[in-house]
Motif scaffolding. Sequence first.
Motif, PDB file in Angstrom:
ATOM      1  N   CYS A 201      41.938  38.393  39.758  1.00 34.12           N
ATOM      2  CA  CYS A 201      40.971  39.639  39.605  1.00 34.12           C
ATOM      3  C   CYS A 201      40.783  40.152  41.070  1.00 34.12           C
ATOM      4  O   CYS A 201      40.472  39.503  41.876  1.00 34.12           O
ATOM      5  CB  CYS A 201      39.661  39.011  39.226  1.00 34.12           C
ATOM      6  SG  CYS A 201      38.360  40.481  39.492  1.00 34.12           S
ATOM      7  N   SER A 202      41.184  41.475  41.135  1.00 32.14           N
ATOM      8  CA  SER A 202      41.203  42.109  42.518  1.00 32.14           C
ATOM      9  C   SER A 202      39.884  41.986  43.132  1.00 32.14           C
ATOM     10  O   SER A 202      39.688  42.005  44.492  1.00 32.14           O
ATOM     11  CB  SER A 202      41.896  43.494  42.265  1.00 32.14           C
ATOM     12  OG  SER A 202      41.271  44.217  41.598  1.00 32.14           O
ATOM     13  N   MET A 203      38.865  42.043  42.352  1.00 36.14           N
ATOM     14  CA  MET A 203      37.265  42.201  42.820  1.00 36.14           C
ATOM     15  C   MET A 203      37.113  40.712  43.339  1.00 36.14           C
ATOM     16  O   MET A 203      36.463  40.492  44.377  1.00 36.14           O
ATOM     17  CB  MET A 203      36.351  42.379  41.816  1.00 36.14           C
ATOM     18  CG  MET A 203      35.036  42.485  42.206  1.00 36.14           C
ATOM     19  SD  MET A 203      33.745  42.218  40.900  1.00 36.14           S
ATOM     20  CE  MET A 203      33.619  43.908  40.157  1.00 36.14           C
TER      21      MET A 203
ATOM     22  N   CYS B 125      35.557  46.779  41.600  1.00 30.93           N
ATOM     23  CA  CYS B 125      36.543  46.541  40.615  1.00 30.93           C
ATOM     24  C   CYS B 125      37.394  48.001  40.644  1.00 30.93           C
ATOM     25  O   CYS B 125      36.888  49.038  40.482  1.00 30.93           O
ATOM     26  CB  CYS B 125      35.824  46.404  39.118  1.00 30.93           C
ATOM     27  SG  CYS B 125      37.057  46.626  37.880  1.00 30.93           S
ATOM     28  N   SER B 126      38.678  47.732  40.675  1.00 33.77           N
ATOM     29  CA  SER B 126      39.670  48.856  40.741  1.00 33.77           C
ATOM     30  C   SER B 126      39.702  49.346  39.517  1.00 33.77           C
ATOM     31  O   SER B 126      40.286  50.661  39.513  1.00 33.77           O
ATOM     32  CB  SER B 126      41.050  48.177  41.275  1.00 33.77           C
ATOM     33  OG  SER B 126      41.116  47.112  40.467  1.00 33.77           O
ATOM     34  N   VAL B 127      39.558  48.895  38.317  1.00 30.28           N
ATOM     35  CA  VAL B 127      39.336  49.594  37.176  1.00 30.28           C
ATOM     36  C   VAL B 127      38.125  50.511  37.147  1.00 30.28           C
ATOM     37  O   VAL B 127      38.172  51.750  36.715  1.00 30.28           O
ATOM     38  CB  VAL B 127      39.431  48.468  35.797  1.00 30.28           C
ATOM     39  CG1 VAL B 127      39.568  49.179  34.715  1.00 30.28           C
ATOM     40  CG2 VAL B 127      40.708  47.689  35.991  1.00 30.28           C
ATOM     41  N   HIS B 128      37.034  49.985  37.015  1.00 28.06           N
ATOM     42  CA  HIS B 128      35.823  50.568  37.082  1.00 28.06           C
ATOM     43  C   HIS B 128      35.571  51.690  37.880  1.00 28.06           C
ATOM     44  O   HIS B 128      34.817  52.620  37.947  1.00 28.06           O
ATOM     45  CB  HIS B 128      34.456  49.775  36.878  1.00 28.06           C
ATOM     46  CG  HIS B 128      34.963  48.822  35.607  1.00 28.06           C
ATOM     47  ND1 HIS B 128      35.290  47.808  35.287  1.00 28.06           N
ATOM     48  CD2 HIS B 128      34.080  49.201  34.222  1.00 28.06           C
ATOM     49  CE1 HIS B 128      35.282  47.424  33.942  1.00 28.06           C
ATOM     50  NE2 HIS B 128      34.529  48.151  33.497  1.00 28.06           N
TER      51      HIS B 128
ATOM     52  N   HIS C  71      41.394  34.506  35.926  1.00 31.84           N
ATOM     53  CA  HIS C  71      41.302  33.229  36.764  1.00 31.84           C
ATOM     54  C   HIS C  71      39.943  32.520  36.909  1.00 31.84           C
ATOM     55  O   HIS C  71      39.534  31.347  36.599  1.00 31.84           O
ATOM     56  CB  HIS C  71      42.016  33.076  37.943  1.00 31.84           C
ATOM     57  CG  HIS C  71      42.304  31.850  38.636  1.00 31.84           C
ATOM     58  ND1 HIS C  71      41.285  31.359  39.598  1.00 31.84           N
ATOM     59  CD2 HIS C  71      43.292  30.964  38.528  1.00 31.84           C
ATOM     60  CE1 HIS C  71      42.038  30.311  40.040  1.00 31.84           C
ATOM     61  NE2 HIS C  71      42.877  29.800  39.401  1.00 31.84           N
ATOM     62  N   PHE C  72      39.135  33.430  37.386  1.00 30.18           N
ATOM     63  CA  PHE C  72      37.733  33.168  37.573  1.00 30.18           C
ATOM     64  C   PHE C  72      36.887  32.677  36.537  1.00 30.18           C
ATOM     65  O   PHE C  72      35.985  31.659  36.516  1.00 30.18           O
ATOM     66  CB  PHE C  72      36.818  33.915  38.358  1.00 30.18           C
ATOM     67  CG  PHE C  72      36.547  35.348  37.595  1.00 30.18           C
ATOM     68  CD1 PHE C  72      35.508  35.257  36.674  1.00 30.18           C
ATOM     69  CD2 PHE C  72      37.264  36.440  37.759  1.00 30.18           C
ATOM     70  CE1 PHE C  72      35.215  36.539  35.960  1.00 30.18           C
ATOM     71  CE2 PHE C  72      36.809  37.742  37.121  1.00 30.18           C
ATOM     72  CZ  PHE C  72      35.657  37.496  36.142  1.00 30.18           C
ATOM     73  N   MET C  73      37.443  33.109  35.313  1.00 32.59           N
ATOM     74  CA  MET C  73      36.647  32.692  34.054  1.00 32.59           C
ATOM     75  C   MET C  73      37.100  31.328  33.426  1.00 32.59           C
ATOM     76  O   MET C  73      36.278  30.450  33.256  1.00 32.59           O
ATOM     77  CB  MET C  73      36.952  33.847  32.927  1.00 32.59           C
ATOM     78  CG  MET C  73      36.455  35.135  33.037  1.00 32.59           C
ATOM     79  SD  MET C  73      36.960  36.242  31.914  1.00 32.59           S
ATOM     80  CE  MET C  73      36.402  37.741  32.452  1.00 32.59           C
TER      81      MET C  73
ATOM     82  N   TYR D 236      44.281  50.582  32.448  1.00 31.82           N
ATOM     83  CA  TYR D 236      44.113  49.062  31.956  1.00 31.82           C
ATOM     84  C   TYR D 236      43.664  48.167  33.200  1.00 31.82           C
ATOM     85  O   TYR D 236      44.201  48.631  34.286  1.00 31.82           O
ATOM     86  CB  TYR D 236      45.502  48.575  31.298  1.00 31.82           C
ATOM     87  CG  TYR D 236      45.778  49.267  29.881  1.00 31.82           C
ATOM     88  CD1 TYR D 236      44.926  48.649  28.759  1.00 31.82           C
ATOM     89  CD2 TYR D 236      46.803  50.244  29.914  1.00 31.82           C
ATOM     90  CE1 TYR D 236      45.405  49.276  27.540  1.00 31.82           C
ATOM     91  CE2 TYR D 236      46.973  50.851  28.837  1.00 31.82           C
ATOM     92  CZ  TYR D 236      46.319  50.334  27.506  1.00 31.82           C
ATOM     93  OH  TYR D 236      46.501  50.932  26.430  1.00 31.82           O
ATOM     94  N   CYS D 237      43.325  47.037  32.985  1.00 33.85           N
ATOM     95  CA  CYS D 237      43.220  45.951  33.897  1.00 33.85           C
ATOM     96  C   CYS D 237      44.634  45.197  33.960  1.00 33.85           C
ATOM     97  O   CYS D 237      44.956  44.525  33.137  1.00 33.85           O
ATOM     98  CB  CYS D 237      41.966  45.030  33.708  1.00 33.85           C
ATOM     99  SG  CYS D 237      42.046  43.827  35.041  1.00 33.85           S
ATOM    100  N   SER D 238      45.163  45.281  35.047  1.00 31.70           N
ATOM    101  CA  SER D 238      46.445  44.782  35.261  1.00 31.70           C
ATOM    102  C   SER D 238      46.517  43.518  34.994  1.00 31.70           C
ATOM    103  O   SER D 238      47.572  42.798  34.569  1.00 31.70           O
ATOM    104  CB  SER D 238      47.395  45.536  36.247  1.00 31.70           C
ATOM    105  OG  SER D 238      46.726  44.990  37.511  1.00 31.70           O
TER     106      SER D 238
END
Length: 391
Positions: free
Chosen positions: A121-123, A246-249, A96-98, A335-337
């Motif tokens: 994006c959770s972040m 970031c929940s992924v990184h 979304h932010f992109m 993965y980034c969900s």
Amino acid sequence: MTTTDLPLLVLGRGTDPASERGVDCPGSLPAASDPDLVARARAAKEALGSRLFVLGHHYQRDEVIQFADVTGDSFKLARDAAARPDAEYIVFCGVHFMAESADILTGPDQKVILPDLAAGCSMADMARIAQVEDAWDAMVEAGIADSVVPVTYMNSSADIKAFCGRNGGAVCTSSNAQVALEWAFAQKPDAKVLFLPDQHLGRNTAVLQMGYSLDDCVVWDPHKQNGGLTAEELRDAKMILWRGHCSVHGRFSAEVVDELRAKIPDVQVLVHPECKHEVVTKADLVGSTEFIIKTIEAAPAGSSWAIGTELNLVQRLADAHPDKNIVFLDRTVCYCSTMNRIDLPHLVWALENLVAGTVVNQIQVDPETEKWALVALQRMLDLPARTAAKD
Ligand code: 13P
Ligand code: SF4
């Protein structure tokens, strides 16, 4: 539709908590099992021709990325979107932010479409505008606001970008965080930076690339009174890092770096700067997704790499470079969900609606937010080009 004030990861529309935002697709979403999806996407793209421009972030699924006219990291995609004033529809396969940034950077007659509105994006959701305004008020009270330059990572909502634009700050991405921070520190004598919302990118850039110490950094926790900081701590800090990640990184660990170094002789560890400080400190190279790709492309055959970033990209790199030994820097699948929300059925649904003359899932930032967010984005685009990398 303006969705800037909604946390995108949390599902449910507020008034109807049972609904799942993003699956509300007027008409019908094609079944994932439809064997004609690829042909349908191809036909819709062909029918739209040069009226359509499809952008794909490197973390997108293979099934989606094959239809992207350009791929890139968030910085490159922002520039690419701005460079296509002739395209009527910009379909953003990313989050979304992109898509918001693309809407801000494109003309008023161009329409930016996010195939699934739940691709948040959770972040970005970790910094809400009301929280940031409260933090700013506390800085005014502590007598430091005049020396604070707010810098927000691209991974933030448009209203946070607008806040930065309004208060003399800028946007940065993982490709230009160092240059952006150098710019910010040069804006005022005794400047401090409020870095939003990724504490890791802020800390890694300030400490590993610019020579600040960990003691120069404090973390503002929006869930604590006064950010959990005293006025004295705020006054002494150079970097006020927002408590976001970031929940992924955040999953990559120093322990796995050690484990892989012991297991794979001469392995080189290549990570994204959203990783934790202790991981980045142990890595050989750090940089944006675009930097990671270029590094692997330039690497000699037979070299070994452990990569700490989203798994779609790591798998694609491993597939594209069978002559190199490429492994993922985590023991489990990661993965980034939200990036993965954009799948082929949603892409086909969005494209076929455009062919039928219906614009679905348009991302539109309101004019006042857009005006100030553009100021912050433009400050970033005007920075001298330099790639972030630790080597
Ligand atoms: P870049 O595209 O800037 O490398 O960022 C990665 C990311 O997490 C995007 O959400
Ligand atoms: Fe957000 Fe992290 Fe996913 Fe990027 S990878 S979109 S920062 S949650």
